[in-house]
Design a protein around this motif. Structure first.
Motif, short mmCIF file in Angstrom:
data_model
loop_
_atom_site.label_atom_id
_atom_site.label_comp_id
_atom_site.label_asym_id
_atom_site.label_seq_id
_atom_site.Cartn_x
_atom_site.Cartn_y
_atom_site.Cartn_z
N VAL A 1 -3.59 -4.42 -4.26
CA VAL A 1 -3.65 -4.45 -2.80
C VAL A 1 -4.49 -5.62 -2.30
N ILE A 2 -5.64 -5.82 -2.95
CA ILE A 2 -6.52 -6.93 -2.55
C ILE A 2 -5.81 -8.26 -2.79
N ARG B 1 0.83 -1.21 0.00
CA ARG B 1 0.00 0.00 0.00
C ARG B 1 0.85 1.26 0.00
N LEU C 1 4.26 9.70 -5.26
CA LEU C 1 3.67 11.05 -5.35
C LEU C 1 4.70 12.12 -5.02
N VAL D 1 2.10 4.81 -3.01
CA VAL D 1 1.88 6.26 -2.95
C VAL D 1 3.15 7.07 -2.81
N ALA E 1 -13.51 -2.67 3.28
CA ALA E 1 -12.37 -3.09 2.46
C ALA E 1 -11.90 -1.93 1.57
N LEU E 2 -12.86 -1.18 1.04
CA LEU E 2 -12.52 -0.05 0.18
C LEU E 2 -11.75 1.01 0.97
N ILE F 1 -4.32 -0.23 -8.49
CA ILE F 1 -3.79 -0.26 -7.12
C ILE F 1 -4.71 -1.09 -6.24
N PHE F 2 -6.02 -0.84 -6.38
CA PHE F 2 -7.00 -1.57 -5.58
C PHE F 2 -6.85 -3.08 -5.79
N ARG G 1 -9.97 0.56 3.50
CA ARG G 1 -8.66 0.08 3.92
C ARG G 1 -7.67 -0.02 2.79
N SER G 2 -8.18 -0.28 1.58
CA SER G 2 -7.19 -0.68 0.58
C SER G 2 -6.50 0.51 -0.06
N PHE G 3 -7.04 1.70 0.07
CA PHE G 3 -6.30 2.85 -0.44
C PHE G 3 -5.58 3.55 0.70
N HIS G 4 -4.36 3.91 0.41
CA HIS G 4 -3.59 4.69 1.36
C HIS G 4 -4.31 6.02 1.58
N LEU H 1 -6.03 3.92 -10.14
CA LEU H 1 -6.61 3.61 -8.84
C LEU H 1 -7.16 2.19 -8.81
N LYS I 1 -12.85 -2.69 10.66
CA LYS I 1 -12.41 -4.07 10.44
C LYS I 1 -12.17 -4.78 11.77
N VAL J 1 -3.41 8.93 1.62
CA VAL J 1 -3.05 10.06 0.77
C VAL J 1 -3.84 10.05 -0.54
N ILE J 2 -4.24 8.87 -0.98
CA ILE J 2 -5.06 8.81 -2.20
C ILE J 2 -6.44 9.40 -1.93
#
Ligand SMILES: Nc1ncnc2c1ncn2[C@@H]1O[C@H](COP(=O)(O)OP(=O)(O)OP(=O)(O)O)[C@@H](O)[C@H]1O
Ligand SMILES: [Mg+2]
Lengths: 266, 263, 264
Positions: free
Chosen positions: A251-252, A211, A218, A215, B116-117, A247-248, B119-122, A244, B155, B124-125
């Protein structure tokens, strides 16, 4: 007898309740102060739904053709940064973790020094570390790898030190009594007991690092983040959405992989 | 050891070929990845040279703009506190609705997906997207950290609920208690302490992250940090870093105190 | 459809359990309970005995629909509850007190709160949340705690009590519902022999005092003989014996439990 017991229990909860109340009160005061002084422009909030709708409209349709030409390589770079960075963290964390375990190294000063490194690595955010390493190594994946490695030392080292401190002293005493050199004591006494916890920590951190390495680009530290940054600056929203999404997905997948491996290890 | 025992039990320490192959693969991978990333020893050493120069410029840290620094730190703390309050508030129902032992799957499914959504993005995004949605400033940072908090607390809270004993629930259902009463009496008492633990941890995490969201314009000290970095204002940068570390350590100190209150 | 209890033609049955042709299959084609019918009413305590795995717990849980029966009907004081759902089922469950083998208390709440849990079916959630129970309920709860000898523990947490004390709290919670019938699923199995006797005494005396028919699953035949006025012997999903404990012979027991070595 039971009277006394109940009385004692009561008194305990009373002070406990008082302390809890104080914590909640303190937080409530801090919250109301913050709400008053923070600078929020409400108009922006009212406007948000239209802005979000506009955002999604521009993201659609997704520019999937961009994946092979612009994203794939950067995504692989991200994964390598995450993995190599985690390995680097281990290489650095093992000596530091060992230095921090007060049942192995008996010099308080060294214990303290190792804890200082661990804390500073954890308390500064990875993006900030990334900035610093970009300043040192220049933009690119080298800065990213070192950043991920350095940022992870705290986490890996702390948990590793804890695992070592929990090691059952029996076998180690046996080895020490038989006059084994310290390296083989570590290898045959500590390592077998701490290894499962250690690999668990490694996987856990790798998951987080995937994760994070997505980033740090950036700020110029390599990987998919740099591609994202470019797309954002050029307002290529239909590329942003593909980035995006990828990335998703990555990560999953990483999380699924880690849970699958952990299930087999434990 | 006699030959006899060796024959019966094999060597005392069996050579673990799998482990050796694993280490070898690890090394090969590291070499390959380093090559892929164009990471080399020479570049590393060159970087270390730069690093020395960089560090030299950082000392002594320049605290002369302490008013700006303090204002930024305060905004950072405010972002963290507001985001934690709302994040904790929202993650309570979200966690309950995502628990598979309390709710039917058609309810848990969307909430689990939402967690889940988140959690899965950092963060900063999220921060980037919220800056686009609500403009530059602390509001974007607050929204970002609210989502991050829901992802994290939601979670763990869901998992905690899924581990509770269902016996008291059965008893209260048998007594004809309405659903909300069952939640309040049989579920929450079992998980509230852990919820408070997760929340206090998240308060800490939000503080750390609120130092960062400013890099993309979402308020707090990160913006000033990034500006100082871009202007090669390294002694001010050092001052900012020192204050961030001090702030984070202070919050860790406070939160261990708070954790002790909640045992 | 008339209820057995009404066969004497007098006033509608107050406080009764009537089970009619009850069957339960967890797996299709493998019935655990086959066509069980019996009625319990008035001031009587009934023991259900039977070997492990015959479906005693299943039977007792079918009465308040914690487990939905496959077919048959259950009447509580004349009301058929078998097809109730949602709010109606909750209303019906208020009339059925239940005591559990492992007490099923909320460990982290105080004894008083646990006892008041029996009123949750009557009190709206928001009042329950604020602990704003009607004064009447609170007075009743205190009186009940006093009568079971736990008054001084009222503010103590439930997990600080002994097993026997916890079971008393569990019983008090069930009585607080002002139930029409009381079910107990092996209420003494987690307790030592002396405490078991005390708990049985308490159950029987409370059921007499509040005029609540009592249905108990129990493993200990001696306890059943001593404290109940009627024994139902269950084996292989059917009723094998139904009568006063005095007429329960070793032959019956052999038939119920199978084998005879254990009888000495
Ligand atoms: N949820 C379930 N799903 C499938 N089968 C079940 C379930 N619950 C119970 N059974 C089966 O039903 C049978 C009866 O179980 P029950 O718990 O009613 O027995 P019991 O008479 O109470 O036994 P014990 O005296 O040991 O408590 C058992 O064979 C059990 O395996
Ligand atoms: Mg049973």
């Amino acid at each position: 007898m039971s009277q006394a017991a109940s009385y004692k229990w009561e008194r305990f909860t009373f002070s406990e309740r008082l302390a809890r109340f104080a914590v909640f009160l303190g937080f409530a005061i801090a919250l109301s102060l913050s709400m008053r002084s923070v600078q929020i422009i409400p108009e922006f909030l009212y406007d948000a739904p239209t802005q979000v709708a506009d955002l999604f409209k521009r993201m659609w349709p997704m520019d999937f053709a961009y994946y092979p030409e612009g994203i794939h390589h950067a995504m692989m770079e991200t994964l390598h940064i995450a993995t190599l960075g985690t390995l680097l963290a281990i290489v650095m964390a093992i000596p530091i973790g060992v230095l921090g375990a007060n049942n192995i190294v008996h010099f308080p000063l060294l214990n303290w020094f190792s804890k200082l490194i661990l804390v500073s690595s954890r308390s500064v955010n990875s993006l900030v570390w990334a900035l610093l390493f970009v300043a040192v190594f220049g933009p690119g994946p080298l800065a990213g790898t070192v950043c991920i490695g350095f940022r992870s030392i705290g986490f890996v080292g702390k948990l590793f030190a804890e695992a070592l401190e929990e090691v059952d002293p029996g076998p180690i005493e046996a080895l020490t009594a038989s006059g084994a050199p310290w390296f083989s004591i570590f290898l045959k006494g500590y390592w077998p007991q701490a290894a499962p916890a250690f690999w668990g920590v490694f996987l856990f951190r790798w998951d987080i690092n995937v994760r994070e390495s997505a980033v740090i680009g950036l700020v110029g530290a390599g990987g998919i983040g740099m591609v994202l940054d470019t797309a954002l600056n050029l307002f290529f929203w239909n590329r942003v959405s593909v980035i995006l999404l990828s990335i998703f997905v990555v990560v999953i997948l990483a999380e699924l992989l880690v849970t699958a491996i952990r299930k087999r290890i434990i | 050891m006699t030959a006899d025992t060796a024959k019966n039990f094999g060597p005392a320490f069996k050579t673990n070929w799998w482990a050796r192959a694993g280490w070898l693969a690890g090394f090969l991978y590291a070499a390959y990845a380093a090559n892929y990333l164009d990471v080399s020893w020479a570049r590393f050493l060159q970087g270390l040279g730069n690093g020395a120069a960089f560090l030299a410029e950082m000392v002594p840290p320049n605290f002369s703009r302490w008013e700006l620094l303090a204002a930024n730190l305060i905004e950072t703390v405010e972002i963290a506190i507001i985001a934690s309050a709302f994040g904790i508030l929202f993650s309570l129902p979200v966690g309950l609705l995502a628990a598979r032992n309390l709710m039917p799957s058609w309810i848990t499914w969307p909430f689990r997906a939402f967690i889940a959504l988140c959690r899965s993005f950092h963060p900063v995004i999220f921060a980037i997207l919220f800056v686009k949605a609500v403009g530059f400033g602390p509001l974007a940072g607050i929204l970002t950290l609210i989502f991050a908090s829901i992802g994290f607390i939601g979670k763990l809270f869901t998992e905690a609920i899924e581990e509770i004993s269902l016996k008291p629930l059965e008893a209260l259902r048998a007594a004809g208690a309405p659903f909300m009463s069952v939640i309040i009496y049989a579920v929450l008492p079992q998980v509230l302490n852990r919820f408070i633990g997760f929340s206090s941890y998240q308060l800490d995490a939000n503080l750390r992250n609120s130092t960062m969201v400013g890099i993309v314009g979402a308020g707090g000290i990160g913006g000033t940090l990034f500006a100082a970095f871009q202007r090669f204002d390294y002694d001010f940068l050092a001052a900012i870093l020192i204050s961030i570390i001090a702030l984070v350590m202070l919050s860790e100190f406070i939160s261990t105190r708070i954790k002790r209150v909640f045992q | 459809m008339t209820v057995d209890a009404q066969s004497d033609g007098s006033a509608p049955p107050q406080r009764s359990i009537c089970i009619e042709n009850l069957s339960k299959e967890y797996v299709r084609g493998k019935p655990i309970l086959k066509n069980i019918s019996f009625t319990v009413q008035g001031q009587s305590s009934v023991a259900i005995i039977g070997p492990s795995g015959t479906g005693k717990s299943t039977l007792i849980r079918c009465v308040n629909k914690l487990i939905p029966p496959t077919s048959g009907n259950v009447y509580i004081s004349g009301e058929n509850i078998t097809h109730l759902t949602g709010r109606d089922l909750r209303m019906a469950r208020r009339k059925i007190g239940m005591v559990f083998q492992e007490f099923n208390l909320v460990e982290r709440l105080s004894v008083m709160e646990n006892v008041l849990c029996g009123r949750l079916g009557y009190v709206p959630s928001w009042r329950a949340w604020l602990r704003k129970y009607p004064q009447n309920d609170i007075d009743n709860a205190f009186a009940l705690l006093e009568s079971i000898g736990l008054l001084e523990f009222a503010r103590q947490r439930a997990d600080s009590l002994s097993g026997g004390q916890r079971q008393r709290v569990g019983i008090a919670r069930a009585i607080m519902q002002e139930p029409h019938v009381l079910l107990a699923d092996e209420p003494t199995s987690s307790l030592d022999p002396k405490t078991s006797v005390e708990i049985m005494e308490l159950l029987v005396s409370l059921s007499g005092e509040h005029d609540i028919p009592l249905l108990i699953n129990i493993h200990d035949v001696e306890l059943a003989r001593r404290f109940t006025v009627r024994v139902i012997g269950l084996s292989k999903g059917g009723i094998i014996y139904d009568g006063p404990p005095s007429e329960l012979t070793n032959d019956h027991l052999k038939q119920i439990y199978g084998g005879e070595n254990w009888l000495q």
